[in-house]
Structures are given as structure tokens and as C-alpha cells.
Design an enzyme around this catalytic site. Sequence first.
Site, PDB file in Angstrom:
ATOM      1  N   ASP A 120      40.825  -9.475  53.372  1.00 16.77           N
ATOM      2  CA  ASP A 120      41.507 -10.116  52.595  1.00 16.77           C
ATOM      3  C   ASP A 120      41.699 -10.379  51.314  1.00 16.77           C
ATOM      4  OD1 ASP A 120      44.976 -12.368  53.499  1.00 16.77           O
ATOM      5  OD2 ASP A 120      44.644 -10.175  52.142  1.00 16.77           O
ATOM      6  N   ASN A 140      46.539  -5.009  53.723  1.00 14.35           N
ATOM      7  CA  ASN A 140      46.590  -4.831  52.561  1.00 14.35           C
ATOM      8  C   ASN A 140      46.051  -3.851  51.986  1.00 14.35           C
ATOM      9  OD1 ASN A 140      46.102  -8.056  51.995  1.00 14.35           O
ATOM     10  ND2 ASN A 140      48.513  -6.741  51.762  1.00 14.35           N
ATOM     11  N   GLU A 154      53.798  -9.274  54.172  1.00 12.14           N
ATOM     12  CA  GLU A 154      54.217 -10.479  55.047  1.00 12.14           C
ATOM     13  C   GLU A 154      55.560 -10.715  54.248  1.00 12.14           C
ATOM     14  OE1 GLU A 154      51.216  -9.804  53.610  1.00 12.14           O
ATOM     15  OE2 GLU A 154      50.933 -11.523  51.977  1.00 12.14           O
TER      16      GLU A 154
HETATM   17  O1  LIG Z   1      46.310  -9.460  45.890  1.00 11.62           O
HETATM   18  C1  LIG Z   1      45.850  -9.730  47.275  1.00 11.62           C
HETATM   19  N1  LIG Z   1      45.010 -10.803  47.707  1.00 11.62           N
HETATM   20  C2  LIG Z   1      43.859 -11.284  47.184  1.00 11.62           C
HETATM   21  C3  LIG Z   1      43.465 -12.293  47.436  1.00 11.62           C
HETATM   22  C4  LIG Z   1      42.983 -13.164  46.697  1.00 11.62           C
HETATM   23  C5  LIG Z   1      42.204 -14.523  47.235  1.00 11.62           C
HETATM   24  O2  LIG Z   1      40.963 -14.010  47.779  1.00 11.62           O
HETATM   25  C6  LIG Z   1      39.904 -14.833  46.400  1.00 11.62           C
HETATM   26  N2  LIG Z   1      38.299 -13.286  46.177  1.00 11.62           N
HETATM   27  C7  LIG Z   1      39.245 -12.493  45.465  1.00 11.62           C
HETATM   28  N3  LIG Z   1      37.939 -11.903  45.661  1.00 11.62           N
HETATM   29  C8  LIG Z   1      36.752 -13.066  46.339  1.00 11.62           C
HETATM   30  C9  LIG Z   1      35.610 -12.493  46.359  1.00 11.62           C
HETATM   31  N4  LIG Z   1      34.649 -11.227  45.989  1.00 11.62           N
HETATM   32  C10 LIG Z   1      34.881 -10.988  44.955  1.00 11.62           C
HETATM   33  C11 LIG Z   1      33.641  -9.941  43.970  1.00 11.62           C
HETATM   34  O3  LIG Z   1      32.486 -10.602  44.411  1.00 11.62           O
HETATM   35  N5  LIG Z   1      34.799 -13.509  46.247  1.00 11.62           N
HETATM   36  C12 LIG Z   1      35.529 -14.710  47.447  1.00 11.62           C
HETATM   37  N6  LIG Z   1      36.432 -14.348  47.445  1.00 11.62           N
HETATM   38  C13 LIG Z   1      37.163 -13.431  46.588  1.00 11.62           C
HETATM   39  C14 LIG Z   1      40.873 -14.786  45.431  1.00 11.62           C
HETATM   40  O4  LIG Z   1      40.336 -16.116  45.147  1.00 11.62           O
HETATM   41  C15 LIG Z   1      41.893 -15.651  46.541  1.00 11.62           C
HETATM   42  O5  LIG Z   1      42.156 -16.869  46.698  1.00 11.62           O
HETATM   43  C16 LIG Z   1      47.184 -10.215  48.134  1.00 11.62           C
HETATM   44  C17 LIG Z   1      48.540  -9.333  47.218  1.00 11.62           C
HETATM   45  C18 LIG Z   1      50.217  -9.317  48.051  1.00 11.62           C
HETATM   46  C19 LIG Z   1      50.936  -8.948  47.122  1.00 11.62           C
HETATM   47  C20 LIG Z   1      51.875  -7.715  48.027  1.00 11.62           C
HETATM   48  C21 LIG Z   1      52.824  -7.413  46.974  1.00 11.62           C
HETATM   49  C22 LIG Z   1      53.366  -7.519  45.434  1.00 11.62           C
HETATM   50  F1  LIG Z   1      54.078  -7.229  45.100  1.00 11.62           F
HETATM   51  C23 LIG Z   1      51.782  -8.893  45.675  1.00 11.62           C
HETATM   52  C24 LIG Z   1      51.403  -9.128  46.253  1.00 11.62           C
HETATM   53  C25 LIG Z   1      49.732  -8.787  49.414  1.00 11.62           C
HETATM   54  C26 LIG Z   1      48.423  -9.623  49.967  1.00 11.62           C
HETATM   55  O6  LIG Z   1      48.665  -9.378  51.287  1.00 11.62           O
HETATM   56  C27 LIG Z   1      47.281 -10.119  49.767  1.00 11.62           C
HETATM   57  O7  LIG Z   1      45.982 -10.137  50.104  1.00 11.62           O
HETATM   58 MG   LIG Z   2      46.691 -10.096  52.110  1.00 11.01          MG
END
Ligand SMILES: O=C(NC/C=C/[C@H]1O[C@@H](n2cnc3c(NCCO)ncnc32)[C@H](O)[C@@H]1O)c1cc(-c2ccc(F)cc2)cc(O)c1O
Ligand SMILES: [Mg+2]
Length: 218
Positions: free
Chosen positions: A145, A174, A203
Site C-alpha cells: 500500500d 489501489n 476508501e
Molecule cells: O498514493 C497512495 N498511497 C501511497 C502511500 C504512501 C505511503 O507509503 C510510504 N512509502 C512510499 N514508498 C515507500 C517506500 N519505498 C519506496 C521505494 O523504496 N518505503 C517505505 N515507505 C514508503 C509513504 O511515505 C506514505 O506513507 C494512495 C492514493 C490513493 C488515492 C486515490 C485516489 C485519489 F484521487 C487520490 C489518492 C488511495 C490509496 O489507497 C493510496 O494508497
Molecule cells: Mg492504498
Amino acid sequence: SFVSLRQRILSAVQKNATRGDPRSVIRAIDQFCSQKEWAMNVGNEKGCILDSVVSEVNPATVLELGTYCGYSTVRIASLLPPYAKFITLEFNPDFAAVARQVIAWAGLEDKVKIKPCLVEGASSDWIPKIKEQFGIKTFDLVFLDHWKEHYLSDTKLMEECGLLRKGSVLLADNVICPGAPDYVEYVRSSPRYKSHYFRSHLEYTKAEENLWYLGIIE
Ligand SMILES: O=C(NC/C=C/[C@H]1O[C@@H](n2cnc3c(NCCO)ncnc32)[C@H](O)[C@@H]1O)c1cc(-c2ccc(F)cc2)cc(O)c1O
Ligand SMILES: [Mg+2]
């Protein structure tokens, strides 16, 4: 001064949830995000699917990629047996700080329930170190996620690091919205995976979305 969304989510938990009661923490976040401000927690509809997969797999080892505010961390941890090992990776220190407090409020620290181990760092850095650092051979369940463009690279990395076995289950949020098309393409064309969509909604909205269940068959 400006209060960030993550701080408002944490305040909603501290104001409305009962300390030590994971379900009240989940309810407080869902109420805040459906009535006040949308946030990207997996939410209750997909959360119930997540609960059913966790209960069915009954995993001894779980990896979550992307802790965010800890909503799914609390949901998963509250269903795990006491001996389970649960690692959740979050590389944004601000989100990690909020997630730690949300997890603590849920009381998963001191309960017999397992304490999720929140590792502050990037999945690409940490996946190769998990075996040695945590004494985990393979994961029974992985919940993806985090950033959608890293689903594929991180799944390949988990394969390369020998963290997945026959029977491991990957559950990806997603895959429709925002979407992870390269990931869908890779897994659907790979003989290693049996995949299954759980139809749901994004969600806190009525938009179509799926949770994608991937079973590793060889
Ligand atoms: O973008 C979405 N999720 C991203 C989550 C990121 C979290 O994870 C952390 N993260 C990211 N890459 C890494 C990583 N590694 C990366 C490379 O090593 N290693 C560790 N942590 C990491 C971030 O710091 C955040 O805490 C999303 C959007 C919509 C959405 C839908 C419709 C809309 F219109 C707008 C938005 C709905 C959802 O359910 C979604 O999950
Ligand atoms: Mg998500």
C-alpha cells in the site's frame, strides 16, 4: 500554526478512541475521514476484505509496505496470533511518528497481541536486510500500500531476496486507483502467481476499486 492532516487524524484518535481498543481506533479514523477529511487509509470497506484475508491466511509473518498513519497496521496487528512477527516499513519520518502514536493508542504495545515493528526506512533499502535483521525466512502475507510505482520493483526484490515462498499471499491496494499497471501486467503474465480481485470501492468514496489477492503457487 498549521496542523497537518496526519496530526488531525492522530488528534481524532486521541479524542474519540479508547486507549487499548484497536477497533475504536479504526472507527475513529474512519469517522474522521468519511465525515471531515478524506485520507488514503485503506478504509472500512476494503479493510473488511483485508481482515478476512488476514484471518484466513492466519500468518506467522507479515510485511506491510507503507505504514502511513498506521490504520491498516492496527487492523492487521489486532488479528494476528501473539507469536506472529509483523514488520511495517515507512520512510517518511512524519508519517512514522504519527503511526507510532496511533499504534500505541491502540494498545498493541502492551497487549498480548503482537507489537508491529515499525521500521523507518525505504522498502528498497530494507527488503534485502529483513532476513538477517529480523530472523524472518519468508513472509506468509505481504500488504502492498505504498507508492504504486514501486509495487513491481519491490515484489521482484522480495522474490530475489527469497522472502516469498509457495503459498505466500500478496495483497495489493489501489491496483485500479491510482493504479499499478506494470505490476498487474507482470503478475498476470507470470506462471508463479494465481491472482484474484476483490471488488470494492476507493476508501470513503463510491469509486470502483479492487484489492488484489495474489497467491504464489510455485
Ligand atoms: O498514493 C497512495 N498511497 C501511497 C502511500 C504512501 C505511503 O507509503 C510510504 N512509502 C512510499 N514508498 C515507500 C517506500 N519505498 C519506496 C521505494 O523504496 N518505503 C517505505 N515507505 C514508503 C509513504 O511515505 C506514505 O506513507 C494512495 C492514493 C490513493 C488515492 C486515490 C485516489 C485519489 F484521487 C487520490 C489518492 C488511495 C490509496 O489507497 C493510496 O494508497
Ligand atoms: Mg492504498
